[in-house]
Design a protein around this motif. Structure first.
Motif, PDB file in Angstrom:
ATOM      1  N   ARG A   5     -12.847   2.008   0.176  1.00  0.00           N
ATOM      2  CA  ARG A   5     -11.737   2.615  -0.550  1.00  0.00           C
ATOM      3  C   ARG A   5     -11.989   4.099  -0.558  1.00  0.00           C
ATOM      4  NH1 ARG A   5     -10.037   1.471  -5.667  1.00  0.00           N
ATOM      5  NH2 ARG A   5      -7.940   0.970  -4.985  1.00  0.00           N
TER       6      ARG A   5
ATOM      7  N   LEU B 298      -6.652  -3.947   4.070  1.00  0.00           N
ATOM      8  CA  LEU B 298      -6.558  -3.400   5.430  1.00  0.00           C
ATOM      9  C   LEU B 298      -7.566  -4.051   6.364  1.00  0.00           C
ATOM     10  CD1 LEU B 298      -5.914   0.446   4.975  1.00  0.00           C
ATOM     11  CD2 LEU B 298      -4.349  -1.296   5.815  1.00  0.00           C
TER      12      LEU B 298
ATOM     13  N   ASN C 194       0.853  -1.218   0.000  1.00  0.00           N
ATOM     14  CA  ASN C 194       0.000   0.000   0.000  1.00  0.00           C
ATOM     15  C   ASN C 194       0.874   1.248   0.000  1.00  0.00           C
ATOM     16  OD1 ASN C 194      -2.412  -1.274  -0.109  1.00  0.00           O
ATOM     17  ND2 ASN C 194      -2.988  -0.967   2.052  1.00  0.00           N
TER      18      ASN C 194
ATOM     19  N   ASP D  87       5.025   6.295   4.597  1.00  0.00           N
ATOM     20  CA  ASP D  87       5.371   6.692   3.238  1.00  0.00           C
ATOM     21  C   ASP D  87       5.139   8.193   3.120  1.00  0.00           C
ATOM     22  OD1 ASP D  87       2.614   7.360   2.144  1.00  0.00           O
ATOM     23  OD2 ASP D  87       2.277   5.231   2.731  1.00  0.00           O
TER      24      ASP D  87
HETATM   25  P1  ADP Z   1      -6.732  -1.496  -1.613  1.00  0.00           P
HETATM   26  O1  ADP Z   1      -6.751  -2.788  -2.243  1.00  0.00           O
HETATM   27  O2  ADP Z   1      -7.717  -0.575  -2.117  1.00  0.00           O
HETATM   28  O3  ADP Z   1      -5.398  -0.950  -1.410  1.00  0.00           O
HETATM   29  P2  ADP Z   1      -6.660  -1.681   1.283  1.00  0.00           P
HETATM   30  O4  ADP Z   1      -7.608  -2.293   2.244  1.00  0.00           O
HETATM   31  O5  ADP Z   1      -5.316  -2.230   1.342  1.00  0.00           O
HETATM   32  O6  ADP Z   1      -7.316  -1.832  -0.162  1.00  0.00           O
HETATM   33  O7  ADP Z   1      -6.651  -0.184   1.583  1.00  0.00           O
HETATM   34  C1  ADP Z   1      -7.834   0.495   1.761  1.00  0.00           C
HETATM   35  C2  ADP Z   1      -7.699   1.925   1.313  1.00  0.00           C
HETATM   36  O8  ADP Z   1      -6.860   2.654   2.218  1.00  0.00           O
HETATM   37  C3  ADP Z   1      -7.094   2.121   0.027  1.00  0.00           C
HETATM   38  O9  ADP Z   1      -8.009   1.999  -1.016  1.00  0.00           O
HETATM   39  C4  ADP Z   1      -6.491   3.475   0.092  1.00  0.00           C
HETATM   40  O10 ADP Z   1      -7.401   4.380  -0.294  1.00  0.00           O
HETATM   41  C5  ADP Z   1      -6.165   3.630   1.532  1.00  0.00           C
HETATM   42  N1  ADP Z   1      -4.740   3.423   1.814  1.00  0.00           N
HETATM   43  C6  ADP Z   1      -4.157   2.323   2.281  1.00  0.00           C
HETATM   44  N2  ADP Z   1      -2.862   2.507   2.451  1.00  0.00           N
HETATM   45  C7  ADP Z   1      -2.597   3.774   2.095  1.00  0.00           C
HETATM   46  C8  ADP Z   1      -1.434   4.567   2.027  1.00  0.00           C
HETATM   47  N3  ADP Z   1      -0.246   4.103   2.401  1.00  0.00           N
HETATM   48  N4  ADP Z   1      -1.488   5.825   1.573  1.00  0.00           N
HETATM   49  C9  ADP Z   1      -2.686   6.316   1.195  1.00  0.00           C
HETATM   50  N5  ADP Z   1      -3.833   5.611   1.231  1.00  0.00           N
HETATM   51  C10 ADP Z   1      -3.775   4.346   1.656  1.00  0.00           C
END
Ligand code: ADP
Length: 773
Positions: A723, A739, A675, A704
């Motif tokens: 999302r 997540l 991510n 990050d």
């Molecule tokens: P995805 O498959 O959409 O990445 P996740 O559950 O891993 O699904 O993450 C959920 C959402 O959290 C993401 O769609 C994104 O919008 C946000 N997100 C996760 N990690 C980050 C990050 N490091 N920086 C910005 N947004 C993030």
């Protein structure tokens, strides 16, 4: 009869009431008039009888004169006497004729009875030289007989003749006296003239003289004082005095003296007789006049009575008619008032104008109207809920008032019960975890519960009627209104979903269900409905839909890629077999590497989907063991580092072991690192920090410098399918479960996973796990 009279209409009854007394009055009037007429007729009869008596008296008079003339002629036979006799006879005849013409039944054949039918023969005899005695005898007999006819009345005649009765009797007695005096004087004349038979004559006349005396005595006892006075005057001052004195003297001495010669005597005694006759006729006239006056008075009285009776009857009739009219009119008014009351009116314009039964009736009707008005006012006030209206029944028999009091008590109780049940409903509605509303039969909202007001943050006044429409999302209004109107018009239950503005200004999805409501009598009263906030569910659904879309896209991409490379390899193989073409080992390696990467990706996707399904069914098993966390982090970073240009720097602030599923925690680290790479395309450094925020736990943060996350999404990104949606985010692949799975794994290790981030300022995800002691 009684019933027949009762059934008659009032005017007819009153008319009968008039007619009966009127008929009685008419009958009595007729009787009175009859009585008066009888009296008048009686008096007319008396007048007739008196006139008749006068005629008889006139005839007697004429006969007495003719007797005197005949006697004188018979004695003297001279021309003088003859001519006097000749002159007298037609007078006598006329008197006879007058009497005959009366045609009175009592006078029928009077000429036979009085020998007057023999008058002509006697006259012839006298003319032929008959003796004076004969003529005296004939006329005297005739006069006697006529005198008996001069009976006007029975003795003690009725009261109508009382004023003249004395004079009537007196004139009769005077007539008798004149007759007897005539006999005496004629015989005295005869003696004085002939100078013969003196003693014999006196013997013959003694009885006559006695009769005369007795008549005179009777006259003096019966005549009225005035008549008696007049008689005494005549007796003492006229020729009657010397005549009676002479007669008395002669009878006293029983011999004639020389005081009178025949002619002197004839003259004096004639005057005396004339005085008596004159007096008698005066009395007769007086009686006639008195009776005639009485008759006139009676006729006038009768006529006056008749007029009075007619006037009285007309007056009685008019008064009774007027009274009937007034009574009918008054009763009519009462009837109208009673009818008004009976038709429900509470006003009756009747006044008590008399102190009688009608007046009492008017008072009663008026009082009924007043009471009705009071009852109506009270009932109206009670109907409006004013139970304190001052209203007291007049007595135990006041059924209506008592009924209203009972009605008031019942209504009060019912109202209290209704209020109670309303309050209960309000409490239930207000405490219900849903929004409740009601409309009336005209679609106007008339109730919203507290849940509704809490949701909208507005007041009842703002929401009731059509105010609530302001909260409706403009895009959803016409669709929802159409569904509601269709259901409302056909009185059907309906469900609709729309967005509605919450107190915080955000629009929330609501699910509304409405149903028609009816009164206990089955009357349609409007709609009742509930609204449930389904926003989360709705969003979730959307997320799920998005997930499905994204998942199919994410799965399709590597498969298409694999398919493409496999196709490329197959073509290369075919070309080699058919055309003896050369394999490009570089191309084959590149294709197979790509295919491998895509398979790894596919595998990861499949694993994530599998994990999601396991979490949902609570079948996510952890293979717990003690392991060195720092080693796992290093391995994970090294694995990821191979696939990215980002530089991942590990800061080992602490070295520790944890108890957990090494692969699953590794899976979490991979998710966080991938991510961090994915969402920081424009930067290239990622820091991994292992540190001990507290004695009993270890934290691993992945930072990050990418697009970052707004505060509002911090919680939600850990939810499934969530999302962050925005222009920039749309370009990033993924379907929002990484997540969620990571968070579930960490929570099952009694740890926590959270984020610190701001938009465009990068993100730091920190997982915390308990440390083995
Ligand atoms: P995805 O498959 O959409 O990445 P996740 O559950 O891993 O699904 O993450 C959920 C959402 O959290 C993401 O769609 C994104 O919008 C946000 N997100 C996760 N990690 C980050 C990050 N490091 N920086 C910005 N947004 C993030």
């Amino acid at each position: 009869m009684n019933n027949f009279f009762k059934r008659l209409s009032l005017p007819l009854k009153l008319l009968l009431l008039i007619l009966f007394p009127l008929a009685l009055v008419a009958y009595l009037s007729f009787e009175l008039y009859n009585e008066k007429s009888k009296k008048v007729d009686l008096l007319a009869g008396y007048i007739d009888r008196i006139a008749e008596a006068q005629d008889i008296s006139d005839l007697i008079n004429a006969l007495q004169l003719e007797r005197r003339q005949s006697f004188a002629f018979a004695l003297k036979k001279d021309i003088d006497s003859r001519s006097q006799l000749e002159a007298q006879r037609p007078v006598t005849d006329l008197a006879i004729k007058n009497l005959e013409e009366r045609k009175d039944s009592t006078l029928k054949d009077f000429k036979d009875y009085t020998f007057l039918n023999n008058l002509q023969n006697t006259r012839h005899a006298i003319d032929s030289g008959a003796s004076a005695d004969l003529s005296m005898q004939y006329y005297t007999t005739s006069i006697f007989r006529l005198n008996t006819l001069n009976i006007i009345l029975p003795v003690g005649a009725n009261r109508y003749l009382k004023p003249v009765y004395g004079d009537l009797v007196a004139q009769k007695l005077l007539s008798e006296m004149a007759t007897y005096l005539g006999i005496i004087r004629a015989n005295f004349y005869n003696v004085l003239f002939t100078k013969q038979n003196m003693v014999a004559t006196l013997h013959g006349l003694a009885g006559v003289n006695e009769i005369y005396k007795s008549y005179e005595t009777e006259f003096l006892s019966k005549a009225s004082p005035a008549t008696m006075e007049r008689y005494k005057k005549i007796r003492n001052t006229t020729a009657l005095k010397p005549t009676m004195d002479y007669i008395n003297n002669v009878f006293q001495k029983f011999s004639f003296d020389s005081l009178y010669d025949a002619e002197q005597w004839w003259k004096t005694s004639g005057q005396a007789t004339d005085q008596l006759k004159g007096f008698q006729q005066d009395l007769m006239r007086q009686v006639h006049s008195t009776i005639a006056t009485a008759y006139k008075v009676e006729v006038m009285s009768r006529n006056r009575t008749l007029v009075l009776l007619i006037v009285a009857m007309v007056l009685v009739f008019a008064i009774m008619l007027y009274t009937t009219h007034i009574i009918t009119q008054m009763l009519d008014k009462l009837n109208q008032a009673a009818q008004k009351i009976s038709s429900g009116s509470t006003t009756a314009e009747v006044q008590k104008v008399s102190n009688d039964v009608i007046g009492s009736l008017a008072e009663s009707i008026s009082s009924i109207a007043t009471t009705n008005k009071q009852l109506t006012d009270a009932a109206e006030a009670i109907g409006k809920g004013n139970f304190n209206v001052p209203f007291v029944p007049r007595n135990d028999d006041d059924v209506l008032a008592n009924a209203i009091i009972r009605m008031k008590d019942n209504l009060k109780r019912f109202t209290r019960e209704i209020e109670k049940s309303k309050e209960q409903f309000r409490q239930v509605a207000d405490n219900a975890p849903v929004m409740i509303w009601m409309t009336d039969e005209n679609k106007q909202c008339n109730f919203v519960n507290k849940g509704w007001l809490r949701f909208t943050g507005r007041t009842s006044e703002q929401e009731l009627g059509y105010g609530w429409i302001e909260g409706m999302h403009p895009d959803d209004y016409s669709r929802s209104a159409e569904i509601f109107d269709d259901a409302f018009n056909s009185r059907e239950q309906y469900s609709v979903e729309y967005r509605f503005r919450r107190a915080d200004g955000s629009y929330r999805w609501l699910s509304e269900t409405g149903a028609p409501r009816y009164s206990t009598e089955g009357k349609f009263e409007g709609y009742i409905g509930t609204c449930v906030d389904i926003h989360e569910m709705k969003v979730h659904e959307q997320r799920r839909d998005n997930f499905i879309k994204m998942a199919s896209h994410e799965l399709k991409t590597p498969i298409t890629s694999i398919k493409g490379y496999v196709q490329l390899l197959l073509n290369m193989y075919k070309d080699h077999n058919e055309n003896k073409g050369q394999f490009s080992s570089q191309a084959i390696q590149a294709s197979l590497t790509t295919i491998d990467k895509q398979i790894i990706k596919l595998n990861r996707l499949m694993s994530e989907l599998l994990d999601l399904s396991r979490i949902d069914s609570d079948r996510l098993e952890l293979n717990m063991q003690n392991f060195q966390l720092n080693d796992l982090i290093t391995e994970s970073v090294e694995d990821v580092q191979q696939t990215t240009k980002h530089e991942i720097i590990i800061k080992n602030g602490t070295i520790c072991k944890v108890f957990g599923d090494r692969d699953r925690i590794g899976q979490v680290m991979l998710n966080l690192l991938s991510n961090a790479i994915k969402y920081s395309p424009k930067t290239n450094s990622i820091e991994v920090n292992i540190y001990q925020p507290a004695k009993n736990c270890v934290a691993v943060s992945v930072s990050d410098h990418g697009i970052g996350i707004d505060q509002e999404h911090h919680q939600k990104i850990f939810e499934r399918f969530y999302r962050v949606e925005g222009k920039s985010e749309q370009t990033y692949p993924g379907f929002g479960i990484g997540l969620f799975i990571a968070s579930e794994i960490i929570h099952r290790h009694n740890g926590s996973l959270n984020v610190k981030s701001k938009r465009n300022e990068g993100a730091t995800f920190t997982l915390t796990l308990p440390i083995l002691s």
